[in-house]
Design an enzyme around this catalytic site. Structure first.
Site, short mmCIF file in Angstrom:
data_model
loop_
_atom_site.label_atom_id
_atom_site.label_comp_id
_atom_site.label_asym_id
_atom_site.label_seq_id
_atom_site.Cartn_x
_atom_site.Cartn_y
_atom_site.Cartn_z
N CYS A 118 0.84 -1.19 0.00
CA CYS A 118 0.00 0.00 0.00
C CYS A 118 0.87 1.24 0.00
O CYS A 118 1.85 1.32 0.74
CB CYS A 118 -0.95 0.09 1.19
SG CYS A 118 -2.24 -1.14 1.17
N LYS A 166 12.94 -16.38 -7.40
CA LYS A 166 12.81 -15.47 -8.55
C LYS A 166 11.88 -16.08 -9.60
O LYS A 166 11.01 -15.42 -10.12
CB LYS A 166 14.17 -15.18 -9.22
CG LYS A 166 15.16 -14.35 -8.45
CD LYS A 166 14.78 -12.93 -8.22
CE LYS A 166 13.95 -12.78 -7.01
NZ LYS A 166 14.38 -12.38 -5.78
N GLU A 202 17.30 -18.69 -3.74
CA GLU A 202 17.00 -17.38 -4.32
C GLU A 202 16.55 -17.51 -5.79
O GLU A 202 15.58 -16.88 -6.21
CB GLU A 202 18.22 -16.47 -4.19
CG GLU A 202 18.10 -15.11 -4.82
CD GLU A 202 16.97 -14.26 -4.24
OE1 GLU A 202 16.33 -14.66 -3.25
OE2 GLU A 202 16.70 -13.20 -4.82
N HIS A 227 17.32 -38.00 -1.19
CA HIS A 227 16.46 -38.17 -0.01
C HIS A 227 15.00 -37.86 -0.32
O HIS A 227 14.23 -37.56 0.59
CB HIS A 227 16.98 -37.31 1.14
CG HIS A 227 18.36 -37.68 1.56
ND1 HIS A 227 18.66 -38.86 2.19
CD2 HIS A 227 19.55 -37.04 1.38
CE1 HIS A 227 19.95 -38.93 2.41
NE2 HIS A 227 20.52 -37.84 1.92
N GLU A 240 8.21 -16.08 -8.31
CA GLU A 240 7.63 -14.74 -8.19
C GLU A 240 7.19 -14.15 -9.51
O GLU A 240 6.13 -13.54 -9.61
CB GLU A 240 8.67 -13.76 -7.62
CG GLU A 240 8.82 -13.79 -6.14
CD GLU A 240 9.87 -12.80 -5.72
OE1 GLU A 240 9.56 -11.93 -4.92
OE2 GLU A 240 11.03 -12.89 -6.19
N ARG A 257 4.33 -0.63 -4.55
CA ARG A 257 3.97 -1.05 -3.19
C ARG A 257 2.62 -1.77 -3.14
O ARG A 257 2.25 -2.33 -2.11
CB ARG A 257 3.90 0.16 -2.26
CG ARG A 257 5.22 0.87 -2.10
CD ARG A 257 5.05 2.05 -1.19
NE ARG A 257 4.71 1.62 0.15
CZ ARG A 257 5.59 1.35 1.10
NH1 ARG A 257 6.87 1.48 0.85
NH2 ARG A 257 5.21 0.98 2.30
N TRP A 270 -2.75 -2.71 -1.77
CA TRP A 270 -2.45 -4.14 -1.80
C TRP A 270 -3.40 -4.75 -0.77
O TRP A 270 -3.27 -4.50 0.42
CB TRP A 270 -1.00 -4.38 -1.42
CG TRP A 270 -0.59 -5.83 -1.51
CD1 TRP A 270 -0.13 -6.49 -2.61
CD2 TRP A 270 -0.59 -6.79 -0.45
NE1 TRP A 270 0.14 -7.79 -2.31
CE2 TRP A 270 -0.13 -8.01 -0.99
CE3 TRP A 270 -0.94 -6.76 0.91
CZ2 TRP A 270 0.00 -9.17 -0.24
CZ3 TRP A 270 -0.82 -7.91 1.67
CH2 TRP A 270 -0.35 -9.10 1.09
N LYS A 295 5.94 -4.84 -3.03
CA LYS A 295 7.24 -4.65 -2.38
C LYS A 295 7.02 -4.07 -1.00
O LYS A 295 6.05 -3.37 -0.77
CB LYS A 295 8.07 -3.69 -3.22
CG LYS A 295 9.56 -3.96 -3.07
CD LYS A 295 10.34 -3.45 -4.23
CE LYS A 295 11.80 -3.75 -4.06
NZ LYS A 295 12.13 -5.12 -4.40
N ASN A 300 -2.41 2.49 5.40
CA ASN A 300 -1.55 1.35 5.12
C ASN A 300 -1.36 0.62 6.44
O ASN A 300 -1.00 1.25 7.43
CB ASN A 300 -0.22 1.88 4.56
CG ASN A 300 0.83 0.81 4.39
OD1 ASN A 300 0.52 -0.37 4.38
ND2 ASN A 300 2.07 1.23 4.24
N GLY A 301 -1.63 -0.67 6.48
CA GLY A 301 -1.49 -1.42 7.73
C GLY A 301 -2.72 -2.29 7.95
O GLY A 301 -3.53 -2.47 7.05
C1 F6R Z 1 11.87 -11.43 -3.24
C2 F6R Z 1 11.39 -10.31 -2.47
C3 F6R Z 1 10.90 -10.55 -1.10
C4 F6R Z 1 11.72 -9.68 -0.14
C5 F6R Z 1 11.17 -9.81 1.29
C6 F6R Z 1 11.99 -8.98 2.26
O1 F6R Z 1 12.18 -11.07 -4.54
O2 F6R Z 1 11.40 -9.19 -2.93
O3 F6R Z 1 10.99 -11.89 -0.75
O4 F6R Z 1 13.05 -10.09 -0.20
O5 F6R Z 1 9.84 -9.38 1.31
O6 F6R Z 1 11.95 -7.63 1.94
P1 F6R Z 1 12.96 -6.62 2.60
O7 F6R Z 1 14.33 -6.97 2.12
O8 F6R Z 1 12.53 -5.28 2.11
O9 F6R Z 1 12.84 -6.78 4.07
#
Ligand code: F6R
Length: 616
Positions: free
Chosen positions: A2, A493, A489, A512, A496, A27, A74, A611, A100-101
């Site tokens: 948000c 990616k 990681e 295993h 996502e 966001r 969001w 994000k 937001n929250g």
């Molecule tokens: C993956 C991604 C999320 C963030 C996670 C932590 O691509 O973007 O998994 O890594 O939400 O976010 P931060 O680093 O902002 O605490």
């Protein structure tokens, strides 16, 4: 998660609000809206979908007014819809609010207000807060409407549990913009006779020359002449007006089609920024002044607890191997969300390191507070200067990676890993690591930006690979030791941005259970640079090959053996095994990117994601 953007000044609010919203769109992007006070009433326009939908709905319409609030959502409470989009009105439609929250006790409050005759237009917790403030405003005895509104707000905020960053306007208090925060970020921007509120400093950079990062418990009232910040928390002490940090300036695409690709290509530069001024050649070590710890204090560390979410936690896993190998200090990596509720035994020689690009992730912030409550020393590895985690921690290291706009983390991951390398070098050189070994690492770090640039040149080859395997529904990723975190990681990616199923595993776990998934339709991606477990990885690849599974390997240049086992090989430059994770992750980032594009996905704004996850 948000985005809030609000304006009060002498200019027309609408274009500024829409511009701010676009900058905050990463966001949250399931609906958006604006509310502007036109001198007599507040007009609200809101719409489900991207901000472009809102702009389309507004068409040529110009809401007239110089004070307004806006929001990009969001969803947490209530599906994405026009009704659930913010801003929300109170019962009398005098007050308009964005939030937001999460308000945890909203159901209880809603029922109370329904019993008093209130009717609600949405399923959101936010509308309940708008009604509650409106309700107390109507009950208020103060003659001055500003004082009455502030009293009503304070009374309401006392009654709610949960988190909020809010901005509101009221038609009976024409020239006033009010904001408050608890647990969700809010920044005040100060321009020339104009003020802004934003969830994120990036969005106000083009307009404001000074900023105040509001603290939890702060309530800010803004009029055309001035602003005032009061703390609803007895513990807060004042605020600081800072110059806008130019590195936070909103990023542009610079000719790239997407932010994710641009940010992958940024990495030679962001890696350099992460170590610039932090290596001491003569002493073969790193210098991390921001830790605020003397060599004696660093020597007393007996255990390190890393906390983070998503990619940040994966960087921590690579960090675990780095610190344990180079400094011989035991490291444990935990999901922030687990750490905060888990009663892990800690002693006073444990240092907690919170890793977070945004510095606002709710679970990590809460875990930091929990660790502090236990009396532990807490350090941060953050990108955002002025963020909540950066301010909550006693010291730390900034990444200086610049704004990361794409929802999927790329450059922040490699910067975090690089910072762990610096930390491991520093701690190692205080302990057992020889000057010769230290020198080798310093030199290897300095060579990294050029090596990263070399790896990025694989882009066309990776795109072809993504095309070839785009029909696959599932990918398995394997890596061990320094590469295990990279496998996790890479899988994240892929999930996502392409929505394909992907799993990261330690290579040796194959037999295993995972081996049951191997078939001709399931590609395995192996991270097998020349390192201490190279031969073991080759054996695991053989096991997959014997069962007909396609294999893509990421290997060190001039490795001829690997191409005999793998179907495809992407070669990275020769590098120390400590630094290989920064090189091997880049083909995976590119692979995920191209896969998503080929599959027609919205790579910068993947479905359901946002994000900076500022809710629990
Ligand atoms: C993956 C991604 C999320 C963030 C996670 C932590 O691509 O973007 O998994 O890594 O939400 O976010 P931060 O680093 O902002 O605490």
């Amino acid at each position: 998660m948000c985005g809030i953007f609000a304006y009060l000044g002498k200019k027309k609010a609408q274009p500024i609000l829409l511009d701010g919203l676009k900058r905050l769109e990463y966001r949250g992007y399931d609906s958006s809206g604006i509310a502007i006070f036109d001198g007599t009433k507040i007009e609200v326009v809101k719409k489900k979908g991207r901000i472009s939908e809102l702009i389309h709905l507004l068409g040529k319409k110009q809401l007239d007014g110089r004070v307004g609030i806006s929001h990009t959502r969001w969803a947490t409470h209530g599906i994405p819809s026009d009704e659930n989009a913010h801003p929300h009105f109170d019962q009398l439609r005098h007050l308009s609010l964005v939030h937001n929250g999460v308000i945890e006790n909203y159901q209880l409050l809603k029922q109370r207000l329904i019993n008093l005759g209130h009717t609600f237009q949405s399923e959101t917790d936010t509308e309940v807060l708008a009604h509650l403030i409106g309700h107390y405003y109507e009950l208020g005895k103060e003659d001055d409407p500003t004082a009455r509104l502030i009293q009503a707000l304070k009374r309401s905020l006392k009654e709610i549990s949960g988190t909020y960053g809010i901005a509101l306007i009221h038609s009976e208090v024409p020239n006033l913009l009010v904001g408050a925060r608890r647990g969700s970020p809010l920044v005040l921007g100060i321009g020339n006779e104009e003020y802004f509120l934003s969830s994120d400093v990036t969005a106000i950079c083009p307009y404001a020359h000074k900023v105040v990062y509001l603290n939890d418990g702060d309530l800010v009232t803004i009029s055309s002449e001035t602003f005032d910040i009061q703390s609803l928390n007895k513990t807060n002490n004042g605020f600081e007006i800072r110059d806008v940090d130019q590195t936070e300036m909103s990023a542009s695409l610079k000719g790239f089609p997407h932010y994710m690709l641009k940010e992958i290509y940024d990495q030679p530069e962001t890696i350099r920024n992460a170590f610039r001024g932090r290596l001491i050649q003569e002493e073969a070590t790193a210098k991390l002044g921001g830790l605020n710890m003397s060599p004696q204090e660093l020597l007393r560390i007996e255990r390190i607890q890393v906390i983070g979410c998503g990619s940040a936690r994966h960087a921590g896993i690579v960090g675990e191997y780095l610190i344990e190998s180079l400094a011989h200090i035991p490291v444990e990596v935990e999901f922030s969300s687990e750490f905060r509720y888990k009663n892990s035994p800690m002693d006073r020689h444990t240092v907690v390191i919170a890793v977070s690009q945004s510095g606002e992730t709710a679970d990590t912030l809460a875990a930091v507070k929990e660790a502090k409550r236990k009396g532990l020393k807490v350090l941060g590895i953050c990108n955002r200067v002025g963020s909540s985690i950066a301010r909550e921690t006693e010291g730390g290291v900034f990444m200086h990676a610049g704004p990361e706009i794409a929802v999927a983390a790329t450059k922040s991951f490699t910067s975090q890993v690089l910072i762990f390398t610096l930390l491991a070098l520093l701690l190692g050189r205080l302990r057992f690591l020889s000057a010769r070994e230290g020198h080798e690492i310093v030199e290897a770090i300095e060579a990294l930006p050029d090596q990263v640039a070399e790896v990025i040149k694989l882009d066309p080859q990776v795109r072809e690979l993504a095309k070839k395997y785009a029909h696959s529904k599932r990918f398995l990723l394997f890596g061990r030791q320094f590469q295990y975190g990279v496998a996790l990681e890479g899988a994240l990616k892929i999930k996502e941005v392409s929505y394909c199923s992907a799993e990261g595993n330690p290579s040796a776990e194959l037999k295993h259970g995972i081996i049951a998934l191997i078939d001709q339709f399931t590609p395995s991606i192996f991270l097998c640079p020349k390192d201490g477990v190279y031969d073991k990885n080759i054996s695991n690849m053989e096991e997959i090959k014997a069962r007909g599974g396609p294999i893509i390997a990421i290997a060190t240049e001039k490795d001829d053996l690997v191409s005999k086992v793998a179907d495809e090989v992407l070669y990275i430059p020769n590098a120390q095994e400590y630094l290989c994770p920064i090189l091997t992750v880049i083909p995976l980032q590119l692979f995920a990117y191209h896969l998503a594009i080929i599959l027609g996905k919205d790579v910068d704004k993947p479905r359901n994601l946002a994000k900076s996850v500022t809710v629990e």
